[in-house]
Design a protein around this motif. Structure first.
Motif, PDB file in Angstrom:
ATOM      1  N   GLU A 198       0.832  -1.206   0.000  1.00 24.37           N
ATOM      2  CA  GLU A 198       0.000   0.000   0.000  1.00 24.37           C
ATOM      3  C   GLU A 198       0.863   1.251   0.000  1.00 24.37           C
ATOM      4  OE1 GLU A 198      -2.454  -0.396   3.396  1.00 24.37           O
ATOM      5  OE2 GLU A 198      -3.693  -2.024   2.566  1.00 24.37           O
ATOM      6  N   GLY A 199       1.966   1.199   0.770  1.00 26.44           N
ATOM      7  CA  GLY A 199       2.862   2.356   0.800  1.00 26.44           C
ATOM      8  C   GLY A 199       3.491   2.613  -0.554  1.00 26.44           C
ATOM      9  N   MET A 200       3.821   1.542  -1.281  1.00 29.76           N
ATOM     10  CA  MET A 200       4.411   1.700  -2.615  1.00 29.76           C
ATOM     11  C   MET A 200       3.415   2.298  -3.602  1.00 29.76           C
ATOM     12  SD  MET A 200       6.624  -1.805  -3.113  1.00 29.76           S
ATOM     13  CE  MET A 200       8.150  -2.086  -2.193  1.00 29.76           C
ATOM     14  N   ALA A 201       2.122   2.056  -3.356  1.00 32.22           N
ATOM     15  CA  ALA A 201       1.100   2.565  -4.280  1.00 32.22           C
ATOM     16  C   ALA A 201       0.793   4.043  -4.054  1.00 32.22           C
ATOM     17  CB  ALA A 201      -0.187   1.743  -4.151  1.00 32.22           C
ATOM     18  N   LEU A 202       1.137   4.588  -2.888  1.00 32.16           N
ATOM     19  CA  LEU A 202       0.874   5.999  -2.608  1.00 32.16           C
ATOM     20  C   LEU A 202       1.829   6.887  -3.410  1.00 32.16           C
ATOM     21  CD1 LEU A 202       0.362   5.866   1.265  1.00 32.16           C
ATOM     22  CD2 LEU A 202      -1.398   5.995  -0.510  1.00 32.16           C
ATOM     23  N   ASP A 204       3.257  10.997  -4.188  1.00 33.71           N
ATOM     24  CA  ASP A 204       3.386  12.374  -3.729  1.00 33.71           C
ATOM     25  C   ASP A 204       2.866  13.311  -4.821  1.00 33.71           C
ATOM     26  OD1 ASP A 204       4.015  14.512  -2.195  1.00 33.71           O
ATOM     27  OD2 ASP A 204       6.138  14.063  -1.958  1.00 33.71           O
ATOM     28  N   MET A 205       2.948  14.606  -4.586  1.00 37.49           N
ATOM     29  CA  MET A 205       2.484  15.587  -5.562  1.00 37.49           C
ATOM     30  C   MET A 205       3.261  15.491  -6.867  1.00 37.49           C
ATOM     31  SD  MET A 205       0.002  17.109  -4.107  1.00 37.49           S
ATOM     32  CE  MET A 205      -0.196  18.516  -5.192  1.00 37.49           C
ATOM     33  N   ASP A 206       4.510  15.047  -6.801  1.00 40.60           N
ATOM     34  CA  ASP A 206       5.332  14.938  -8.008  1.00 40.60           C
ATOM     35  C   ASP A 206       5.139  13.610  -8.720  1.00 40.60           C
ATOM     36  OD1 ASP A 206       6.478  13.311  -6.162  1.00 40.60           O
ATOM     37  OD2 ASP A 206       8.445  14.274  -6.155  1.00 40.60           O
ATOM     38  N   GLY A 207       4.192  12.776  -8.251  1.00 37.86           N
ATOM     39  CA  GLY A 207       3.925  11.503  -8.896  1.00 37.86           C
ATOM     40  C   GLY A 207       4.831  10.372  -8.467  1.00 37.86           C
ATOM     41  N   LEU A 208       5.763  10.629  -7.567  1.00 31.70           N
ATOM     42  CA  LEU A 208       6.695   9.606  -7.099  1.00 31.70           C
ATOM     43  C   LEU A 208       6.188   8.998  -5.793  1.00 31.70           C
ATOM     44  CD1 LEU A 208      10.124  11.355  -7.799  1.00 31.70           C
ATOM     45  CD2 LEU A 208       8.989   9.597  -9.161  1.00 31.70           C
ATOM     46  N   PRO A 209       6.610   7.759  -5.479  1.00 34.32           N
ATOM     47  CA  PRO A 209       6.156   7.120  -4.242  1.00 34.32           C
ATOM     48  C   PRO A 209       6.634   7.876  -3.006  1.00 34.32           C
ATOM     49  CG  PRO A 209       7.124   5.511  -5.745  1.00 34.32           C
ATOM     50  CD  PRO A 209       7.446   6.864  -6.289  1.00 34.32           C
ATOM     51  N   LEU A 210       5.886   7.721  -1.918  1.00 30.26           N
ATOM     52  CA  LEU A 210       6.271   8.293  -0.633  1.00 30.26           C
ATOM     53  C   LEU A 210       7.169   7.319   0.115  1.00 30.26           C
ATOM     54  CD1 LEU A 210       2.787   9.656   0.493  1.00 30.26           C
ATOM     55  CD2 LEU A 210       4.727  11.023  -0.272  1.00 30.26           C
ATOM     56  N   GLN A 211       8.016   7.843   0.983  1.00 26.07           N
ATOM     57  CA  GLN A 211       8.862   6.985   1.800  1.00 26.07           C
ATOM     58  C   GLN A 211       8.013   6.272   2.854  1.00 26.07           C
ATOM     59  OE1 GLN A 211      12.643   8.375   3.198  1.00 26.07           O
ATOM     60  NE2 GLN A 211      12.781   9.965   1.634  1.00 26.07           N
ATOM     61  N   ILE A 212       8.477   5.097   3.275  1.00 29.31           N
ATOM     62  CA  ILE A 212       7.766   4.242   4.222  1.00 29.31           C
ATOM     63  C   ILE A 212       8.499   4.255   5.556  1.00 29.31           C
ATOM     64  CG2 ILE A 212       7.009   1.880   4.694  1.00 29.31           C
ATOM     65  CD1 ILE A 212       6.884   1.458   1.685  1.00 29.31           C
ATOM     66  N   GLU A 213       7.723   4.286   6.634  1.00 30.64           N
ATOM     67  CA  GLU A 213       8.316   4.260   7.963  1.00 30.64           C
ATOM     68  C   GLU A 213       8.891   2.867   8.245  1.00 30.64           C
ATOM     69  OE1 GLU A 213       7.091   4.937  12.675  1.00 30.64           O
ATOM     70  OE2 GLU A 213       5.589   5.093  11.074  1.00 30.64           O
ATOM     71  N   VAL A 214      10.155   2.817   8.631  1.00 29.70           N
ATOM     72  CA  VAL A 214      10.828   1.559   8.946  1.00 29.70           C
ATOM     73  C   VAL A 214      10.744   1.329  10.448  1.00 29.70           C
ATOM     74  CG1 VAL A 214      12.972   0.251   8.802  1.00 29.70           C
ATOM     75  CG2 VAL A 214      12.379   1.879   6.987  1.00 29.70           C
ATOM     76  N   LYS A 215      10.023   0.262  10.857  1.00 30.90           N
ATOM     77  CA  LYS A 215       9.803   0.002  12.278  1.00 30.90           C
ATOM     78  C   LYS A 215      10.728  -1.079  12.823  1.00 30.90           C
ATOM     79  CE  LYS A 215       4.924   1.333  12.048  1.00 30.90           C
ATOM     80  NZ  LYS A 215       3.521   0.900  12.269  1.00 30.90           N
ATOM     81  N   LYS A 216      11.142  -2.017  11.968  1.00 28.57           N
ATOM     82  CA  LYS A 216      11.997  -3.107  12.419  1.00 28.57           C
ATOM     83  C   LYS A 216      13.200  -3.243  11.488  1.00 28.57           C
ATOM     84  CE  LYS A 216       8.222  -5.707  14.562  1.00 28.57           C
ATOM     85  NZ  LYS A 216       7.514  -7.011  14.649  1.00 28.57           N
ATOM     86  N   LYS A 217      14.198  -3.982  11.962  1.00 31.17           N
ATOM     87  CA  LYS A 217      15.442  -4.112  11.203  1.00 31.17           C
ATOM     88  C   LYS A 217      15.603  -5.504  10.618  1.00 31.17           C
ATOM     89  CE  LYS A 217      17.889  -0.582  13.872  1.00 31.17           C
ATOM     90  NZ  LYS A 217      19.095  -0.262  14.675  1.00 31.17           N
ATOM     91  N   ASP A 218      14.509  -6.245  10.420  1.00 32.20           N
ATOM     92  CA  ASP A 218      14.604  -7.569   9.817  1.00 32.20           C
ATOM     93  C   ASP A 218      14.621  -7.437   8.294  1.00 32.20           C
ATOM     94  OD1 ASP A 218      12.028  -6.816   9.275  1.00 32.20           O
ATOM     95  OD2 ASP A 218      11.112  -8.152  10.745  1.00 32.20           O
ATOM     96  N   GLU A 219      14.350  -8.574   7.594  1.00 34.51           N
ATOM     97  CA  GLU A 219      14.434  -8.558   6.138  1.00 34.51           C
ATOM     98  C   GLU A 219      13.423  -7.594   5.526  1.00 34.51           C
ATOM     99  OE1 GLU A 219      16.025 -12.574   7.376  1.00 34.51           O
ATOM    100  OE2 GLU A 219      14.498 -11.172   8.030  1.00 34.51           O
ATOM    101  N   ILE A 220      12.212  -7.554   6.071  1.00 31.37           N
ATOM    102  CA  ILE A 220      11.215  -6.623   5.532  1.00 31.37           C
ATOM    103  C   ILE A 220      11.641  -5.183   5.807  1.00 31.37           C
ATOM    104  CG2 ILE A 220       8.801  -5.901   5.678  1.00 31.37           C
ATOM    105  CD1 ILE A 220       8.043  -8.724   6.329  1.00 31.37           C
ATOM    106  N   GLY A 221      12.214  -4.954   6.983  1.00 30.58           N
ATOM    107  CA  GLY A 221      12.725  -3.616   7.288  1.00 30.58           C
ATOM    108  C   GLY A 221      13.827  -3.210   6.323  1.00 30.58           C
ATOM    109  N   GLN A 222      14.695  -4.157   5.960  1.00 29.43           N
ATOM    110  CA  GLN A 222      15.747  -3.861   4.984  1.00 29.43           C
ATOM    111  C   GLN A 222      15.149  -3.556   3.620  1.00 29.43           C
ATOM    112  OE1 GLN A 222      18.395  -7.218   5.080  1.00 29.43           O
ATOM    113  NE2 GLN A 222      18.832  -6.989   7.258  1.00 29.43           N
ATOM    114  N   LEU A 223      14.080  -4.299   3.265  1.00 22.38           N
ATOM    115  CA  LEU A 223      13.388  -4.009   2.005  1.00 22.38           C
ATOM    116  C   LEU A 223      12.784  -2.608   2.031  1.00 22.38           C
ATOM    117  CD1 LEU A 223      12.295  -4.953  -0.741  1.00 22.38           C
ATOM    118  CD2 LEU A 223      10.352  -5.962   0.454  1.00 22.38           C
ATOM    119  N   GLU A 224      12.208  -2.227   3.156  1.00 21.02           N
ATOM    120  CA  GLU A 224      11.642  -0.883   3.286  1.00 21.02           C
ATOM    121  C   GLU A 224      12.733   0.186   3.184  1.00 21.02           C
ATOM    122  OE1 GLU A 224       7.883  -2.059   6.241  1.00 21.02           O
ATOM    123  OE2 GLU A 224       9.793  -1.378   7.069  1.00 21.02           O
ATOM    124  N   GLN A 225      13.889  -0.071   3.789  1.00 26.82           N
ATOM    125  CA  GLN A 225      15.003   0.873   3.677  1.00 26.82           C
ATOM    126  C   GLN A 225      15.467   1.001   2.232  1.00 26.82           C
ATOM    127  OE1 GLN A 225      17.909  -0.642   6.436  1.00 26.82           O
ATOM    128  NE2 GLN A 225      16.984   0.383   8.201  1.00 26.82           N
TER     129      GLN A 225
END
Length: 454
Positions: A198-202, A204-225
């Motif tokens: 869902e975060g990737m689908a959002l 910004d005004m310039d048409g680019l994706p918004l950054q996602i809040e990184v809550k954990k440092k596991d593999e998904i957190g690394q993907l978010e980073q």
């Protein structure tokens, strides 16, 4: 090491090892309880039913002329050995004489039928029943001993009967707990992945994706980073692209302005020269020079239009117009140019069922100008131009056909292809469609409006 413990793989392996340890713990606890049970409650030897049956018969055979006191003593001995046992004596007359620990109702008078029914009802059942005759003669009466089959079970069997259900329930609870924890673990992973999606689908005004809040440092957190880093790089790249595009527009605008002024002066001088008394070759040279000025002016106009379209700054004012009438009037301005080059002009502009198109007149005129200009420049060898209308159940179309060598062959008058790029952007900008069918026998271009496209 810290990175390893933060990984999803390490967390799930911890869940698995915990589940295995829990099941092993249940089994070890059960075994320890069993050992303790046997040591505390079963110091004596296990009772063997075959030995009991044998000894009961031997003892009864030795009591052929026994008195009531002897029978009572005999029962008391077995009572001491097996407190759970039930015993009774039926004498030679079929009378119930003596009984011990008897709970169920026993007939007071016995005959052959009663004895047979009793043996039949107790054979192979619980309690374990042994009927033995006193002495060697059945006429002396008989003694019966009934022992609960529980007595003959080994300690582990008794333990299993008592705690087996608890063991099974404990194992099932452990497995259920493992399944629940695993389900919650993967549910959490799925939830985070869905949030990432869902975060990737959002945007910004310039048409680019918004950054996602990184809550954990596991593999998904690394993907978010990594995704956030990609967003940063995209923003920087777009900013650089916008800056470069702005520089290009300014360069083209300045270049166009700087070229128009000297070209106007040169064109004026060429016009002055054409008024002089020139030779035939001189007049042809001046004519070629004027044609070059027209061509350069057309290229500069296309360049400016292309720049404005790319920047979405080209003025667009759609309105409903009679497209067939507009095309016919616009073609009239090109007749002299085609006649001058010796073209055969074939016009078949029949009215549509509904001739109103929602378009920008300037844009549509520019499209026709660029396509007709291409025919003059690149299809002179065919000396033929046809403009007609076509209507089907799906669309209405304006069709331009020439008999040149096709677009795969470059003419002597090479261009940068900006004209067709402008046609493409304007056609799509007005929600129209266009197709090009080209071969060595010529080129056919259709400008289409789908039925109900408005």
């Amino acid at each position: 090491m810290k990175k390893l413990f933060n990984s999803l793989q390490a967390k799930y392996m911890l869940i698995i090892f915990t589940a295995i340890g829990l099941l092993w713990g249940i089994q070890i606890t059960y075994s320890a309880v069993g050992i303790y049970w046997m040591n505390k409650n079963y110091d004596d030897e296990t009772v063997d039913y075959t030995e009991v049956e044998k000894e009961w018969h031997e003892g009864a055979n030795a009591l052929e002329q026994a008195s009531r006191e002897q029978i009572q003593q005999y029962f008391a001995q077995w009572q001491a050995y097996l407190p759970q046992a039930t015993m009774f004596w039926v004498d030679a007359n079929g009378q119930l004489v003596e009984q011990m620990n008897v709970i169920e109702q026993i007939p007071a008078k016995w005959d052959a039928v009663t004895t047979a029914q009793y043996i039949k009802s107790h054979y192979g059942e619980d309690p374990f029943t042994v009927l033995a005759f006193l002495g060697q003669d059945a006429a002396n009466g008989f003694v019966v001993i009934e022992i609960p089959r529980e007595v003959f079970k080994v300690p582990m069997q008794k333990l299993h009967d008592r705690y087996g259900t608890l063991l099974m329930v404990s194992v099932l609870v452990g497995l259920l707990l493992f399944i629940v924890v695993s389900f919650l673990f993967f549910k959490g992973i799925r939830k985070r992945l869905m949030q990432l999606q869902e975060g990737m689908a959002l945007r910004d005004m310039d048409g680019l994706p918004l950054q996602i809040e990184v809550k954990k440092k596991d593999e998904i957190g690394q993907l978010e980073q990594s995704f956030n880093q990609m967003v940063v790089e995209l923003k920087e790249s777009k900013q650089r692209e916008q800056q470069e595009e702005q520089l290009r527009r300014e360069l083209i605008s300045n270049l166009s302005h700087d070229l128009r002024t000297p070209l106007t002066k040169v064109r004026a001088q060429a016009y002055s020269i054409s008024k002089e008394n020139l030779s035939v070759e001189g007049k042809q040279a001046v004519k070629a020079l004027e044609n070059s000025f027209v061509h350069i002016d057309h290229l500069m106009e296309n360049l400016m239009s292309y720049t404005l379209l790319m920047a979405s700054r080209f003025n667009y004012q759609p309105q409903e117009i009679d497209v067939v009438r507009f095309t016919r009037e616009h073609l009239a301005t090109w007749y002299p140019a085609f006649e001058k080059e010796g073209f055969t002009i074939d016009i078949e502009l029949r009215a549509f069922t509904e001739s109103k198109w929602l378009v920008d007149k300037i844009w549509l005129g520019r499209i026709l100008d660029n396509l007709l200009q291409n025919v003059l420049r690149h299809a002179k060898d065919g000396r033929y131009i046809q403009v007609k209308t076509v209507e089907t159940e799906q669309y209405q179309a304006i069709v331009l056909t020439d008999r040149g060598k096709g677009m795969q062959h470059l003419s002597d008058e090479k261009g940068a292809g900006i004209g067709l790029s402008i046609v493409d952007m304007m056609v799509k900008g007005m929600s129209l469609e266009w197709t090009i069918d080209t071969n060595e026998d010529g080129t056919m271009i259709q400008i289409k409006a789908l039925k109900g496209y408005k």
